[in-house]
Design a protein around this motif. Structure first.
Motif, PDB file in Angstrom:
ATOM      1  N   HIS A 224       0.890  -1.271   0.036  1.00  0.00           N
ATOM      2  CA  HIS A 224       0.146   0.028   0.135  1.00  0.00           C
ATOM      3  C   HIS A 224       0.921   1.147   0.066  1.00  0.00           C
ATOM      4  O   HIS A 224       1.883   1.079   0.753  1.00  0.00           O
ATOM      5  N   ALA A 225       0.557   2.137  -0.847  1.00  0.00           N
ATOM      6  CA  ALA A 225       1.415   3.461  -0.903  1.00  0.00           C
ATOM      7  C   ALA A 225       0.365   4.603  -1.425  1.00  0.00           C
ATOM      8  O   ALA A 225      -0.273   4.295  -1.864  1.00  0.00           O
ATOM      9  N   TYR A 226       1.173   5.702  -1.003  1.00  0.00           N
ATOM     10  CA  TYR A 226       0.643   7.113  -1.757  1.00  0.00           C
ATOM     11  C   TYR A 226       1.687   7.742  -2.483  1.00  0.00           C
ATOM     12  O   TYR A 226       2.958   7.835  -2.028  1.00  0.00           O
ATOM     13  N   PHE A 227       1.556   7.955  -3.884  1.00  0.00           N
ATOM     14  CA  PHE A 227       2.782   8.545  -4.611  1.00  0.00           C
ATOM     15  C   PHE A 227       2.049   9.936  -4.854  1.00  0.00           C
ATOM     16  O   PHE A 227       1.152  10.196  -5.293  1.00  0.00           O
ATOM     17  N   GLN A 229       2.760  13.652  -6.967  1.00  0.00           N
ATOM     18  CA  GLN A 229       2.410  14.151  -8.475  1.00  0.00           C
ATOM     19  C   GLN A 229       3.513  13.796  -9.515  1.00  0.00           C
ATOM     20  O   GLN A 229       3.401  13.393 -10.562  1.00  0.00           O
ATOM     21  N   ASP A 230       4.692  13.683  -8.938  1.00  0.00           N
ATOM     22  CA  ASP A 230       5.897  13.177  -9.915  1.00  0.00           C
ATOM     23  C   ASP A 230       6.145  11.564  -9.461  1.00  0.00           C
ATOM     24  O   ASP A 230       7.259  11.157  -9.916  1.00  0.00           O
ATOM     25  N   SER A 231       5.201  11.138  -9.036  1.00  0.00           N
ATOM     26  CA  SER A 231       5.107   9.511  -8.680  1.00  0.00           C
ATOM     27  C   SER A 231       6.276   9.033  -7.836  1.00  0.00           C
ATOM     28  O   SER A 231       6.872   7.939  -7.962  1.00  0.00           O
ATOM     29  N   THR A 232       6.502   9.929  -6.837  1.00  0.00           N
ATOM     30  CA  THR A 232       7.483   9.804  -5.644  1.00  0.00           C
ATOM     31  C   THR A 232       6.707   9.149  -4.729  1.00  0.00           C
ATOM     32  O   THR A 232       5.674   9.824  -4.282  1.00  0.00           O
ATOM     33  N   PRO A 233       7.108   8.118  -3.930  1.00  0.00           N
ATOM     34  CA  PRO A 233       6.203   7.663  -2.821  1.00  0.00           C
ATOM     35  C   PRO A 233       6.649   8.530  -1.680  1.00  0.00           C
ATOM     36  O   PRO A 233       7.693   8.592  -1.098  1.00  0.00           O
ATOM     37  N   ARG A 234       5.455   8.835  -0.795  1.00  0.00           N
ATOM     38  CA  ARG A 234       5.293   9.696   0.255  1.00  0.00           C
ATOM     39  C   ARG A 234       5.263   8.871   1.393  1.00  0.00           C
ATOM     40  O   ARG A 234       5.465   9.170   2.827  1.00  0.00           O
ATOM     41  N   ALA A 235       4.475   7.470   1.291  1.00  0.00           N
ATOM     42  CA  ALA A 235       4.266   6.742   2.112  1.00  0.00           C
ATOM     43  C   ALA A 235       4.141   5.277   1.445  1.00  0.00           C
ATOM     44  O   ALA A 235       3.324   5.295   0.457  1.00  0.00           O
ATOM     45  N   LEU A 236       4.885   4.431   1.753  1.00  0.00           N
ATOM     46  CA  LEU A 236       4.984   3.225   1.138  1.00  0.00           C
ATOM     47  C   LEU A 236       5.147   2.089   2.246  1.00  0.00           C
ATOM     48  O   LEU A 236       6.207   1.960   3.109  1.00  0.00           O
ATOM     49  N   PHE A 237       4.185   0.955   2.019  1.00  0.00           N
ATOM     50  CA  PHE A 237       4.085   0.033   3.202  1.00  0.00           C
ATOM     51  C   PHE A 237       4.301  -1.428   2.357  1.00  0.00           C
ATOM     52  O   PHE A 237       3.601  -1.590   1.517  1.00  0.00           O
ATOM     53  N   LYS A 272       6.916   4.403 -10.937  1.00  0.00           N
ATOM     54  CA  LYS A 272       7.465   5.654 -11.737  1.00  0.00           C
ATOM     55  C   LYS A 272       7.397   5.448 -13.120  1.00  0.00           C
ATOM     56  O   LYS A 272       7.254   6.517 -13.871  1.00  0.00           O
ATOM     57  N   GLN A 273       7.513   4.380 -13.343  1.00  0.00           N
ATOM     58  CA  GLN A 273       7.451   3.850 -15.042  1.00  0.00           C
ATOM     59  C   GLN A 273       6.397   4.312 -15.553  1.00  0.00           C
ATOM     60  O   GLN A 273       6.020   4.794 -16.775  1.00  0.00           O
ATOM     61  N   ILE A 274       5.171   3.981 -15.089  1.00  0.00           N
ATOM     62  CA  ILE A 274       4.066   4.268 -15.570  1.00  0.00           C
ATOM     63  C   ILE A 274       3.267   5.608 -15.237  1.00  0.00           C
ATOM     64  O   ILE A 274       2.244   6.104 -15.753  1.00  0.00           O
ATOM     65  N   GLY A 275       3.992   6.397 -14.341  1.00  0.00           N
ATOM     66  CA  GLY A 275       3.581   7.898 -13.973  1.00  0.00           C
ATOM     67  C   GLY A 275       2.279   7.724 -13.322  1.00  0.00           C
ATOM     68  O   GLY A 275       1.636   8.924 -13.370  1.00  0.00           O
ATOM     69  N   PHE A 276       2.035   6.903 -12.397  1.00  0.00           N
ATOM     70  CA  PHE A 276       0.715   6.942 -11.574  1.00  0.00           C
ATOM     71  C   PHE A 276       0.898   8.060 -10.109  1.00  0.00           C
ATOM     72  O   PHE A 276       1.918   8.118  -9.755  1.00  0.00           O
ATOM     73  N   THR A 277      -0.088   8.499  -9.881  1.00  0.00           N
ATOM     74  CA  THR A 277      -0.203   9.407  -8.597  1.00  0.00           C
ATOM     75  C   THR A 277      -1.478   9.098  -7.950  1.00  0.00           C
ATOM     76  O   THR A 277      -2.330   8.954  -8.412  1.00  0.00           O
ATOM     77  N   GLY A 278      -1.275   8.927  -6.575  1.00  0.00           N
ATOM     78  CA  GLY A 278      -2.430   8.644  -5.810  1.00  0.00           C
ATOM     79  C   GLY A 278      -2.051   7.432  -4.911  1.00  0.00           C
ATOM     80  O   GLY A 278      -1.033   7.085  -4.649  1.00  0.00           O
ATOM     81  N   ILE A 279      -3.087   6.854  -4.129  1.00  0.00           N
ATOM     82  CA  ILE A 279      -3.063   5.858  -3.546  1.00  0.00           C
ATOM     83  C   ILE A 279      -2.985   4.422  -4.348  1.00  0.00           C
ATOM     84  O   ILE A 279      -4.127   4.457  -5.354  1.00  0.00           O
ATOM     85  N   ALA A 320      -1.964  10.605   4.389  1.00  0.00           N
ATOM     86  CA  ALA A 320      -1.008  11.346   3.327  1.00  0.00           C
ATOM     87  C   ALA A 320      -1.496  11.734   2.061  1.00  0.00           C
ATOM     88  O   ALA A 320      -1.217  12.865   1.939  1.00  0.00           O
ATOM     89  N   LEU A 321      -2.513  11.310   1.505  1.00  0.00           N
ATOM     90  CA  LEU A 321      -3.379  11.680   0.653  1.00  0.00           C
ATOM     91  C   LEU A 321      -4.007  13.056   0.824  1.00  0.00           C
ATOM     92  O   LEU A 321      -3.883  14.078   0.474  1.00  0.00           O
ATOM     93  N   HIS A 322      -4.491  13.192   2.275  1.00  0.00           N
ATOM     94  CA  HIS A 322      -5.327  14.494   2.735  1.00  0.00           C
ATOM     95  C   HIS A 322      -4.198  15.554   2.888  1.00  0.00           C
ATOM     96  O   HIS A 322      -4.421  16.673   2.502  1.00  0.00           O
ATOM     97  N   LEU A 323      -2.952  15.025   3.570  1.00  0.00           N
ATOM     98  CA  LEU A 323      -1.823  16.287   3.758  1.00  0.00           C
ATOM     99  C   LEU A 323      -1.336  16.764   2.371  1.00  0.00           C
ATOM    100  O   LEU A 323      -1.274  17.910   2.387  1.00  0.00           O
TER     101      LEU A 323
END
Length: 416
Positions: A224-227, A229-237, A272-279, A320-323
């Protein structure tokens, strides 16, 4: 908590379809509500567990099937935005909601909603078994060998050369409600079983036939993770699934947080390869025969068991999403390894089934450092009792049907 959420910005749980006993929505309401965020939710009626939570400001009863025209669903969300009366963070709990938001970003943003901006077509492609398989092949991510027959002739050809058992799944996430080919993940023992099932699939079967990974040679993992806008993980579990219901094919019934740097790197690299952002909520199966983690499902939204995961800083993916959507930083911290999660209404039958099969999870800790229950919470007990009231009769009947199907060697399951 070493962080503060913006309490002036509420959040809305968005769910389409009839599944009132959804512990993930209750978890999100509690996660943000306990920190003072005003919480709203779309519910089937006023008597669902989510609607009963003390942390919910208001439920919006709206009975949907998940197969309505998108324009109708967007119009409904815009009306709800007017009732909330201020910008609100959207938290989808199913593929239908996640895809609708991605494909109608402009009108929803115009209504005041906040959500990660993502490539319009990407969530639908990720939710599709065929789309996900193609992305895995394109980017070198291991996944089970799969076939996508488009005719009865191709099914017959597959039956003649495939190595059985195989697994059948609905090809597109959205057919599971409108016109499902199979009732979830279905194990097929041999060619005759495939031919028998295929008789009801029509001329153009919307099915994926996938390599079966034997349970004795496999272990189920989740990410589970939140990425950003630049597909950087801000929380990854990362964690390991101990039991699911139905067995080995359904939603998580019991799991633990387990550190797995290799798996975390694989997930971060693919996103990062597919460019996804979000949970995201990923299901992977470690195949001991070749030492690879094989991606089974990519859910472009919050997973029902997301509250398994929390960092030492108190961050889960919803927080993380709300923040980030309210312009705040996500404090960093290691995941709380050894933490457990248990879904009360489905773990007992799962426990009995797994004891019977003899399946074990080597990476599960001998003892949990703490356990979060999906339904029970001392500060918010009403969702638990509401779940019991709604679960007992239909739930027992449903569990019995699934148990009988599993005993016949055909396991059906859900990705929620």
């Amino acid at each position: 908590m070493p962080f503060a959420l913006d309490r002036s910005v509420p959040a809305l749980i968005v769910k389409f379809g009839d599944y009132p006993l959804h512990h993930g929505g209750v978890g999100a309401i509690r996660s943000l509500g306990r920190l003072g965020v005003p919480m709203y939710a779309i519910t089937e009626d006023r008597y669902t567990p989510a609607a009963a939570s003390r942390y919910l400001c208001r439920a919006f009863p709206w009975r949907t099937t998940g197969v309505e025209e998108p324009e109708r669903l967007v119009e409904g969300l815009v009306r709800i935005a007017g009732r909330i009366g201020r910008p609100a963070v959207l938290i989808p709990t199913d593929e239908e909601a996640a895809v609708l938001i991605a494909e109608h970003q402009d009108p929803l943003a115009g209504a005041g909603y906040l959500f990660p901006r993502v490539e319009r077509e990407l969530p639908r492609r990720l939710a599709s078994k065929q789309g996900l398989h193609e992305l895995c092949v394109e980017h070198g991510i291991p996944s089970p060998v799969a076939s996508f027959p488009d005719s009865r002739a191709e099914i017959e050809e597959f039956a003649g050369k495939a190595r059985f058992p195989v697994v059948a799944k609905n090809r597109e996430a959205f057919t599971r409600r409108s016109s499902p080919v199979v009732n979830g993940t279905t194990r097929i023992a041999g060619p005759d079983g495939l031919r028998a099932l295929a008789r009801g699939w029509g001329e153009r079967p919307g099915v994926i036939l996938q390599e079966y990974l034997p349970r004795e040679d496999a272990e189920d993992w989740i990410v589970h993770a939140y990425f950003d806008q630049d597909s950087t993980p801000r929380a990854l579990f990362t964690g390991v699934k101990v039991r699911s219901w139905p067995p080995h094919a359904g939603m998580t019934a019991h799991a633990y947080v387990v550190d797995n740097p290799e798996l975390a790197d694989l997930a971060a690299r693919f996103v990062k390869q597919i460019g996804f952002t979000g949970i995201i909520d990923l299901d992977l199966r470690f195949d001991r025969r070749d030492g690879q983690y094989k991606l089974l499902d990519f859910n472009p939204r919050m997973g029902a068991q997301f509250r398994l995961f929390e960092s030492e800083a108190g961050i889960d993916v919803v927080r993380a999403l709300h923040l980030r959507l309210t312009g705040r930083d996500v404090p960093q911290g290691e995941q709380r390894a050894g933490r457990g999660y248990l879904v009360e209404n489905i773990d007992l039958p799962a426990l009995l089934a797994y004891r019977r099969s003899g399946y074990t999870t080597p990476h599960a800790p001998a003892r949990a450092s703490g356990t979060e229950l999906a339904w029970w919470a001392a500060d918010d007990p009403r969702p638990f009792f509401t779940m019991l009231a709604r679960f007992v009769r239909p739930g027992a009947r449903h569990l019995h049907q699934l148990w009988r199907a599993n005993r016949r060697g055909v396991a059906t399951g859900s990705a929620l």
